[in-house]
Design an enzyme around this catalytic site. Structure first.
Site, PDB file in Angstrom:
ATOM      1  N   CYS A  73     -29.567  35.895  41.576  1.00  0.00           N
ATOM      2  CA  CYS A  73     -28.551  37.130  41.659  1.00  0.00           C
ATOM      3  C   CYS A  73     -29.124  38.031  40.519  1.00  0.00           C
ATOM      4  O   CYS A  73     -28.528  39.165  40.650  1.00  0.00           O
ATOM      5  CB  CYS A  73     -27.371  36.622  41.485  1.00  0.00           C
ATOM      6  SG  CYS A  73     -26.860  35.371  40.419  1.00  0.00           S
ATOM      7  N   GLU A 128     -18.361  36.065  43.218  1.00  0.00           N
ATOM      8  CA  GLU A 128     -19.616  36.191  42.225  1.00  0.00           C
ATOM      9  C   GLU A 128     -20.751  36.774  43.222  1.00  0.00           C
ATOM     10  O   GLU A 128     -21.164  35.957  43.985  1.00  0.00           O
ATOM     11  CB  GLU A 128     -19.949  34.746  41.515  1.00  0.00           C
ATOM     12  CG  GLU A 128     -19.214  34.284  40.709  1.00  0.00           C
ATOM     13  CD  GLU A 128     -19.595  34.843  39.215  1.00  0.00           C
ATOM     14  OE1 GLU A 128     -20.413  35.288  38.880  1.00  0.00           O
ATOM     15  OE2 GLU A 128     -18.523  34.654  38.364  1.00  0.00           O
TER      16      GLU A 128
HETATM   17  P1  NAD Z   1     -24.261  34.358  51.523  1.00  0.00           P
HETATM   18  O1  NAD Z   1     -23.280  35.124  51.198  1.00  0.00           O
HETATM   19  O2  NAD Z   1     -25.163  34.614  52.886  1.00  0.00           O
HETATM   20  O3  NAD Z   1     -23.833  32.917  51.768  1.00  0.00           O
HETATM   21  C1  NAD Z   1     -22.844  32.251  50.789  1.00  0.00           C
HETATM   22  C2  NAD Z   1     -21.997  31.261  51.471  1.00  0.00           C
HETATM   23  O4  NAD Z   1     -21.324  31.934  52.527  1.00  0.00           O
HETATM   24  C3  NAD Z   1     -22.913  30.177  52.179  1.00  0.00           C
HETATM   25  O5  NAD Z   1     -22.250  29.091  51.696  1.00  0.00           O
HETATM   26  C4  NAD Z   1     -22.613  30.707  53.688  1.00  0.00           C
HETATM   27  O6  NAD Z   1     -22.411  29.257  54.596  1.00  0.00           O
HETATM   28  C5  NAD Z   1     -21.250  31.493  53.719  1.00  0.00           C
HETATM   29  N1  NAD Z   1     -21.395  32.439  54.664  1.00  0.00           N
HETATM   30  C6  NAD Z   1     -22.427  33.026  55.211  1.00  0.00           C
HETATM   31  N2  NAD Z   1     -22.226  33.920  56.114  1.00  0.00           N
HETATM   32  C7  NAD Z   1     -20.881  33.773  56.427  1.00  0.00           C
HETATM   33  C8  NAD Z   1     -19.715  34.668  57.260  1.00  0.00           C
HETATM   34  N3  NAD Z   1     -20.216  35.360  57.991  1.00  0.00           N
HETATM   35  N4  NAD Z   1     -18.539  34.122  57.081  1.00  0.00           N
HETATM   36  C9  NAD Z   1     -18.106  32.975  56.176  1.00  0.00           C
HETATM   37  N5  NAD Z   1     -18.902  32.643  55.333  1.00  0.00           N
HETATM   38  C10 NAD Z   1     -20.354  32.741  55.295  1.00  0.00           C
HETATM   39  O7  NAD Z   1     -25.280  34.276  50.561  1.00  0.00           O
HETATM   40  P2  NAD Z   1     -26.707  33.515  50.249  1.00  0.00           P
HETATM   41  O8  NAD Z   1     -28.047  34.112  51.159  1.00  0.00           O
HETATM   42  O9  NAD Z   1     -26.601  31.983  50.248  1.00  0.00           O
HETATM   43  O10 NAD Z   1     -27.153  33.965  48.626  1.00  0.00           O
HETATM   44  C11 NAD Z   1     -27.765  34.986  48.429  1.00  0.00           C
HETATM   45  C12 NAD Z   1     -26.598  36.154  47.925  1.00  0.00           C
HETATM   46  O11 NAD Z   1     -25.926  35.495  46.983  1.00  0.00           O
HETATM   47  C13 NAD Z   1     -27.455  37.234  46.949  1.00  0.00           C
HETATM   48  O12 NAD Z   1     -26.612  38.523  47.418  1.00  0.00           O
HETATM   49  C14 NAD Z   1     -27.132  37.000  45.768  1.00  0.00           C
HETATM   50  O13 NAD Z   1     -27.205  37.999  44.738  1.00  0.00           O
HETATM   51  C15 NAD Z   1     -25.889  36.343  45.659  1.00  0.00           C
HETATM   52  N6  NAD Z   1     -25.707  35.426  44.547  1.00  0.00           N
HETATM   53  C16 NAD Z   1     -24.768  35.670  43.369  1.00  0.00           C
HETATM   54  C17 NAD Z   1     -24.742  34.945  42.472  1.00  0.00           C
HETATM   55  C18 NAD Z   1     -23.790  35.115  41.182  1.00  0.00           C
HETATM   56  O14 NAD Z   1     -23.574  34.002  40.410  1.00  0.00           O
HETATM   57  N7  NAD Z   1     -23.127  36.175  41.171  1.00  0.00           N
HETATM   58  C19 NAD Z   1     -25.569  33.638  42.577  1.00  0.00           C
HETATM   59  C20 NAD Z   1     -26.211  33.340  43.220  1.00  0.00           C
HETATM   60  C21 NAD Z   1     -26.486  34.468  44.530  1.00  0.00           C
END
Ligand code: NAD
Length: 457
Positions: free
Chosen positions: A243, A209
């Site tokens: 998102c 997602e």
């Molecule tokens: P992110 O991808 O930075 O983080 C999400 C998760 O991934 C966190 O738990 C984090 O600890 C982990 N993570 C971060 N960097 C990592 C790495 N290098 N290796 C492994 N794991 C890692 O996202 P965010 O900043 O928390 O959220 C914002 C993003 O999420 C936006 O792009 C938004 O559009 C998207 N989002 C999508 C939905 C959906 O339902 N489609 C909902 C909310 C947010």
């Protein structure tokens, strides 16, 4: 307990049937429901502490939606779990044929910070409802909520069924080495690729997602008064850190002036008392994201708004005049900045949207069904609304998910149950009849009969 011993114990507990029966699944869902209801205030306070989300927003978008989802699963679970009979094929006659939804086993749920309760628990509900055990990894960027979720879930549930690991990227890396049976990731496209790569090593199925730049289109027949209000409503919830927030707006040139006027009216109406973190408006999550958004703001041509305060991490909802090549039009904004591009020709915007990565959502403001169909049929996007923004998420009968760069797979309601289970086919035969005809040797007579009986023309 370490990560690897937790997963080993969950695997064993899954095989032992810890969450197998409809009774145990319902009991677990009910316990989750009571836990959230009892601690609703503490959970909302934690989100407020993390990034100033007002209580009203936290209640509706984090607590209420999750409780509604649990109720839906409790109501329909028995029916979803029932084996579904299918027809028989002529070559398998006589037989009974059915499909059972089987849980995967131990599933990993990784969630982001921006709706830290909703996006952690909605997949957990689906996973439990479908009969799995769960490891949840919430975001380090919403530390108060993540710590509280961990404390509450560990108080209520046996870690063999549901366990929470807090941490940063290194914790995710460690989790991704474990033998999970399914991974459900919500977050950025960048990290989604890391997750999918790791899952591929062990051939673990994934649901992703992700995010993207979701457009809103205000066509020439639109009611700009309502369109502006609904677009700014979607853009200012969570200060645009959603998102499916409308990322940018394409406005027909004949409505450009009126869209700006109506935007001003809408924002004056929403925030006539000013922007107050934790009361009527959400902060930007941290200084890094504030600086990123502030740089975009500084390099843009502002039509309305434009104020920002690094100390309070508040950015005013801001309407920006933009063009397709501008910096602000390259990546997901994830903040309260709304670039607007005017257009005169419908085909050009469809072509421009087709050239870009497929967004998670698209919002179309028009009653012109021809234009509605041509956008829906020619621009790929996850899901969306006609004449509104974001509210498609409020209907659990609609699958929620992206396409291409905005993700794969979908969930919510029955789609969650399906995302966390796999269809298993069963064909059941009686011992009799058992004609020789099906067994070798296959001579010419048998082939002639086969063709006569089974080949349709
Ligand atoms: P992110 O991808 O930075 O983080 C999400 C998760 O991934 C966190 O738990 C984090 O600890 C982990 N993570 C971060 N960097 C990592 C790495 N290098 N290796 C492994 N794991 C890692 O996202 P965010 O900043 O928390 O959220 C914002 C993003 O999420 C936006 O792009 C938004 O559009 C998207 N989002 C999508 C939905 C959906 O339902 N489609 C909902 C909310 C947010």
């Amino acid at each position: 307990m370490t990560i690897s011993s937790t997963i080993a114990q969950q695997n064993e507990a899954f095989r032992g049937g810890i969450n197998r029966s409809v009774k145990s699944r319902k009991e677990h869902l009910n316990r989750l429901k009571n836990l959230i209801s009892e601690h609703e205030k503490a959970l909302s306070d934690a989100v407020k502490k993390d990034f100033g989300k007002p209580y009203s927003e936290a209640y509706v978008t984090e607590i209420y939606t999750v409780l509604q989802e649990i109720d839906l699963h409790l109501k329909h679970l028995e029916n979803w779990m029932k084996p579904k009979n299918t027809g028989s094929a002529i070559v398998t006659f006589p037989s009974k044929n059915y499909v059972i939804r089987q849980p995967y086993g131990a599933v990993l749920v990784i969630s982001p910070w921006n709706y830290p309760i909703h996006l952690a628990l909605m997949p957990v509900i689906g996973a439990l409802s479908a009969g799995n055990t769960v490891v949840l990894k919430p975001s380090e960027l919403s530390p108060n909520t993540s710590a509280l979720l961990r404390k509450l879930l560990h108080q209520e549930f046996d870690p063999k069924l549901l366990s929470v690991f807090e941490g940063e990227a290194d914790t995710v890396q460690e989790l991704l080495k474990q033998p999970f049976d399914k991974i459900f990731f919500t977050g950025s496209t960048r990290v989604g690729k890391i997750v999918m790569k790791a899952a591929a090593e062990q051939l673990i199925p994934v649901t992703l997602e992700l995010g993207g730049k979701s457009p809103a289109i205000v066509h020439k027949d639109a009611n700009t008064d309502v369109a502006a209000r609904r677009i700014w409503w979607g853009k200012t919830i969570n200060a645009g850190q959603t998102c499916v927030a409308p990322d940018f707006v394409l406005v027909h040139e004949s409505l450009a002036k009126s869209f700006t006027e109506e935007s001003k009216k809408a924002l004056d109406l929403f925030f006539k008392k000013g922007l107050k973190a934790g009361e009527n408006y959400t902060q930007i999550v941290n200084k890094d994201h504030f600086d990123r958004l502030n740089n975009l703001l500084k390099n843009s041509e502002i039509i309305l708004g434009g104020k920002s305060n690094r100390k309070t991490r508040i950015i005013e909802p801001t309407l920006i005049r933009a063009d397709w090549d501008d910096e602000i039009m390259q990546d997901e904004i994830f903040g309260p900045l709304l670039p607007v591009i005017t257009y005169s020709d419908e085909e050009t915007i469809i072509r421009n949207l087709q050239k870009r990565p497929s967004p998670l959502a698209l919002y179309l403001f028009t009653d012109d069904s021809h234009f509605q169909n041509s956008v829906i049929d020619h621009v790929p996007f996850g899901g969306g609304c006609i004449n509104d923004t974001i509210v498609h998420l409020g209907n659990h009968n609609l699958p929620f998910g992206g396409v291409g760069q905005s993700g794969m797979g979908a969930y919510h309601g029955q789609y969650s149950f399906e995302a966390f289970s796999r269809p298993q086919s069963i064909l059941k035969k009686p011992f009799w009849p058992d004609p020789d005809f099906r067994y070798p040797p296959y001579d010419e007579t048998k082939m002639t009969w086969f063709k006569r009986l089974f080949t349709r023309n």
